[in-house]
Motif scaffolding. Structure first.
Motif, PDB file in Angstrom:
ATOM      1  N   HIS A 148     -11.265 -10.791   3.246  1.00 60.21           N
ATOM      2  CA  HIS A 148     -12.321  -9.927   2.710  1.00 60.21           C
ATOM      3  C   HIS A 148     -11.769  -8.622   2.133  1.00 60.21           C
ATOM      4  CE1 HIS A 148     -12.164  -8.115   6.796  1.00 60.21           C
ATOM      5  NE2 HIS A 148     -12.521  -7.022   6.149  1.00 60.21           N
ATOM      6  N   ASP A 149     -10.557  -8.213   2.554  1.00 58.96           N
ATOM      7  CA  ASP A 149      -9.916  -7.026   1.980  1.00 58.96           C
ATOM      8  C   ASP A 149      -9.414  -7.304   0.562  1.00 58.96           C
ATOM      9  OD1 ASP A 149     -10.118  -5.492   4.346  1.00 58.96           O
ATOM     10  OD2 ASP A 149      -8.233  -6.306   5.109  1.00 58.96           O
ATOM     11  N   LEU A 150      -9.035  -8.546   0.301  1.00 53.10           N
ATOM     12  CA  LEU A 150      -8.335  -8.898  -0.933  1.00 53.10           C
ATOM     13  C   LEU A 150      -9.232  -9.440  -2.042  1.00 53.10           C
ATOM     14  CD1 LEU A 150      -5.367 -10.675   0.856  1.00 53.10           C
ATOM     15  CD2 LEU A 150      -5.335  -8.385  -0.156  1.00 53.10           C
ATOM     16  N   VAL A 151     -10.280 -10.179  -1.666  1.00 49.76           N
ATOM     17  CA  VAL A 151     -11.145 -10.807  -2.669  1.00 49.76           C
ATOM     18  C   VAL A 151     -11.786  -9.734  -3.546  1.00 49.76           C
ATOM     19  CG1 VAL A 151     -13.259 -12.138  -3.023  1.00 49.76           C
ATOM     20  CG2 VAL A 151     -11.589 -12.883  -1.324  1.00 49.76           C
ATOM     21  N   GLY A 152     -11.682  -9.929  -4.856  1.00 49.29           N
ATOM     22  CA  GLY A 152     -12.246  -8.989  -5.817  1.00 49.29           C
ATOM     23  C   GLY A 152     -11.253  -7.966  -6.342  1.00 49.29           C
ATOM     24  N   LEU A 153     -10.068  -7.892  -5.737  1.00 46.21           N
ATOM     25  CA  LEU A 153      -9.067  -6.945  -6.234  1.00 46.21           C
ATOM     26  C   LEU A 153      -8.518  -7.430  -7.576  1.00 46.21           C
ATOM     27  CD1 LEU A 153      -6.940  -6.131  -3.045  1.00 46.21           C
ATOM     28  CD2 LEU A 153      -8.862  -4.831  -3.998  1.00 46.21           C
ATOM     29  N   ALA A 154      -8.305  -6.495  -8.482  1.00 41.96           N
ATOM     30  CA  ALA A 154      -7.674  -6.813  -9.765  1.00 41.96           C
ATOM     31  C   ALA A 154      -6.205  -7.132  -9.514  1.00 41.96           C
ATOM     32  CB  ALA A 154      -7.798  -5.637 -10.723  1.00 41.96           C
ATOM     33  N   VAL A 155      -5.654  -8.029 -10.307  1.00 45.87           N
ATOM     34  CA  VAL A 155      -4.234  -8.378 -10.223  1.00 45.87           C
ATOM     35  C   VAL A 155      -3.550  -7.797 -11.449  1.00 45.87           C
ATOM     36  CG1 VAL A 155      -2.565 -10.262 -10.132  1.00 45.87           C
ATOM     37  CG2 VAL A 155      -4.769 -10.503  -8.965  1.00 45.87           C
ATOM     38  N   HIS A 156      -2.566  -6.931 -11.214  1.00 48.96           N
ATOM     39  CA  HIS A 156      -1.818  -6.282 -12.292  1.00 48.96           C
ATOM     40  C   HIS A 156      -0.372  -6.764 -12.265  1.00 48.96           C
ATOM     41  CE1 HIS A 156      -4.573  -2.447 -12.230  1.00 48.96           C
ATOM     42  NE2 HIS A 156      -5.247  -3.560 -12.454  1.00 48.96           N
ATOM     43  N   ASP A 157       0.286  -6.704 -13.421  1.00 50.01           N
ATOM     44  CA  ASP A 157       1.723  -6.922 -13.435  1.00 50.01           C
ATOM     45  C   ASP A 157       2.389  -5.570 -13.171  1.00 50.01           C
ATOM     46  OD1 ASP A 157       1.831  -5.455 -15.832  1.00 50.01           O
ATOM     47  OD2 ASP A 157       2.271  -7.199 -17.083  1.00 50.01           O
ATOM     48  N   PRO A 158       3.721  -5.517 -12.990  1.00 47.16           N
ATOM     49  CA  PRO A 158       4.379  -4.241 -12.675  1.00 47.16           C
ATOM     50  C   PRO A 158       4.158  -3.144 -13.718  1.00 47.16           C
ATOM     51  CG  PRO A 158       5.837  -6.055 -12.166  1.00 47.16           C
ATOM     52  CD  PRO A 158       4.646  -6.646 -12.892  1.00 47.16           C
ATOM     53  N   ALA A 159       3.871  -3.521 -14.976  1.00 49.78           N
ATOM     54  CA  ALA A 159       3.635  -2.524 -16.027  1.00 49.78           C
ATOM     55  C   ALA A 159       2.192  -2.031 -16.028  1.00 49.78           C
ATOM     56  CB  ALA A 159       3.973  -3.122 -17.387  1.00 49.78           C
ATOM     57  N   GLY A 160       1.332  -2.638 -15.198  1.00 46.76           N
ATOM     58  CA  GLY A 160      -0.061  -2.201 -15.115  1.00 46.76           C
ATOM     59  C   GLY A 160      -1.053  -3.043 -15.893  1.00 46.76           C
ATOM     60  N   ALA A 161      -0.579  -4.047 -16.616  1.00 45.96           N
ATOM     61  CA  ALA A 161      -1.493  -4.915 -17.375  1.00 45.96           C
ATOM     62  C   ALA A 161      -2.286  -5.799 -16.413  1.00 45.96           C
ATOM     63  CB  ALA A 161      -0.704  -5.789 -18.344  1.00 45.96           C
ATOM     64  N   VAL A 162      -3.566  -5.990 -16.709  1.00 46.22           N
ATOM     65  CA  VAL A 162      -4.418  -6.819 -15.865  1.00 46.22           C
ATOM     66  C   VAL A 162      -4.120  -8.296 -16.118  1.00 46.22           C
ATOM     67  CG1 VAL A 162      -6.800  -7.457 -15.314  1.00 46.22           C
ATOM     68  CG2 VAL A 162      -6.236  -5.070 -15.803  1.00 46.22           C
ATOM     69  N   LEU A 163      -3.818  -9.018 -15.042  1.00 45.06           N
ATOM     70  CA  LEU A 163      -3.539 -10.448 -15.129  1.00 45.06           C
ATOM     71  C   LEU A 163      -4.746 -11.293 -14.719  1.00 45.06           C
ATOM     72  CD1 LEU A 163      -0.022 -10.459 -13.433  1.00 45.06           C
ATOM     73  CD2 LEU A 163      -0.519 -10.566 -15.882  1.00 45.06           C
ATOM     74  N   GLY A 164      -5.584 -10.736 -13.826  1.00 46.43           N
ATOM     75  CA  GLY A 164      -6.722 -11.496 -13.324  1.00 46.43           C
ATOM     76  C   GLY A 164      -7.338 -10.830 -12.114  1.00 46.43           C
ATOM     77  N   GLU A 165      -7.917 -11.672 -11.230  1.00 48.28           N
ATOM     78  CA  GLU A 165      -8.618 -11.169 -10.051  1.00 48.28           C
ATOM     79  C   GLU A 165      -8.362 -12.085  -8.861  1.00 48.28           C
ATOM     80  OE1 GLU A 165     -13.192 -11.366  -8.933  1.00 48.28           O
ATOM     81  OE2 GLU A 165     -12.813  -9.775 -10.393  1.00 48.28           O
ATOM     82  N   VAL A 166      -8.217 -11.491  -7.672  1.00 48.72           N
ATOM     83  CA  VAL A 166      -8.054 -12.274  -6.451  1.00 48.72           C
ATOM     84  C   VAL A 166      -9.391 -12.917  -6.105  1.00 48.72           C
ATOM     85  CG1 VAL A 166      -7.486 -12.220  -3.992  1.00 48.72           C
ATOM     86  CG2 VAL A 166      -6.215 -10.757  -5.597  1.00 48.72           C
ATOM     87  N   ARG A 167      -9.388 -14.234  -5.909  1.00 45.57           N
ATOM     88  CA  ARG A 167     -10.606 -14.978  -5.584  1.00 45.57           C
ATOM     89  C   ARG A 167     -10.637 -15.455  -4.145  1.00 45.57           C
ATOM     90  NH1 ARG A 167     -14.245 -16.335  -9.618  1.00 45.57           N
ATOM     91  NH2 ARG A 167     -13.959 -14.770 -11.221  1.00 45.57           N
ATOM     92  N   GLY A 168      -9.461 -15.490  -3.482  1.00 47.70           N
ATOM     93  CA  GLY A 168      -9.427 -15.964  -2.106  1.00 47.70           C
ATOM     94  C   GLY A 168      -8.020 -15.908  -1.554  1.00 47.70           C
ATOM     95  N   LEU A 169      -7.900 -16.354  -0.302  1.00 45.35           N
ATOM     96  CA  LEU A 169      -6.623 -16.382   0.394  1.00 45.35           C
ATOM     97  C   LEU A 169      -6.518 -17.720   1.101  1.00 45.35           C
ATOM     98  CD1 LEU A 169      -4.079 -14.784   1.429  1.00 45.35           C
ATOM     99  CD2 LEU A 169      -5.485 -14.128   3.380  1.00 45.35           C
ATOM    100  N   THR A 170      -5.448 -18.444   0.851  1.00 51.14           N
ATOM    101  CA  THR A 170      -5.187 -19.692   1.545  1.00 51.14           C
ATOM    102  C   THR A 170      -4.119 -19.415   2.581  1.00 51.14           C
ATOM    103  OG1 THR A 170      -5.719 -21.000  -0.418  1.00 51.14           O
ATOM    104  CG2 THR A 170      -4.398 -22.076   1.283  1.00 51.14           C
TER     105      THR A 170
END
Length: 182
Positions: free
Chosen positions: A109-131
């Motif tokens: 629940h801490d991670l879902v919805g967080l934006a995923v960035h690359d090291p340069a700060g570009a948005v790659l996507g979003e965390v949808r879950g944890l397996t």
């Protein structure tokens, strides 16, 4: 992103074990011995129409090899246990000890919805879950192009987690996001 009043995901119920209503669970806690104490009342989250009670009271908890087996006061037999498959067991965060916040782990629940960035700060996507895996956990990420990928949740790849800032930084090795195209 989850708020501090959201319940804590402790486990997901798997298949029945034996005839007396026990079930296997996939744990989502780093302290199952404390979470799986008999008498603990879990809120449940299940698919609509399954007939799963809104709460389950833990009657028994034991390890069988590396797998936790739980039994509930409300579930007397294998048929009842089968109906629980896929149910999430949740605890109210008000009941979680404050010292648990001192560890270095994160809950789904801490991670879902967080934006995923690359090291340069570009948005790659979003965390949808944890397996949760035996060897390592995997972040379920939906990329900006709509593809869904699994990212090993290890420090070498997920270099930063900033829950308050609303993002994680993923330094993906070449080809990680292209594995499904191979």
């Amino acid at each position: 992103m989850a708020s501090s009043t959201d319940p804590l995901l402790v486990a997901r119920i798997g298949k029945p074990h034996g005839l007396r209503g026990e079930v296997t669970v996939q744990t989502h806690t780093d302290d199952p011995e404390r979470r799986f104490a008999p008498g603990t009342v879990f809120a449940t989250q299940a698919a609509a129409g399954t007939g799963v009670p809104r709460e389950l009271t833990l009657a028994t908890a034991r390890k069988h090899g590396e797998i936790w087996l739980l039994g509930f006061e409300e579930i007397p037999d294998r048929t009842g246990a089968e109906s629980l498959r896929g149910t999430r067991l949740l605890l109210d965060l008000d009941g979680v000890d404050e010292d648990e916040d001192d560890d270095e782990g994160w809950y789904e629940h801490d991670l879902v919805g967080l934006a995923v960035h690359d090291p340069a700060g570009a948005v790659l996507g979003e965390v949808r879950g944890l397996t949760v895996g035996a060897a390592q956990d995997l972040l379920e990420v939906k990329l900006t192009d709509g593809r869904e990928v699994l990212v090993p949740f290890v420090e070498a790849i997920v270099t930063s987690v900033d829950v308050e800032g609303g993002h994680v930084v993923v330094d993906a090795p070449a080809g990680l996001f292209d594995l499904d195209e191979a």
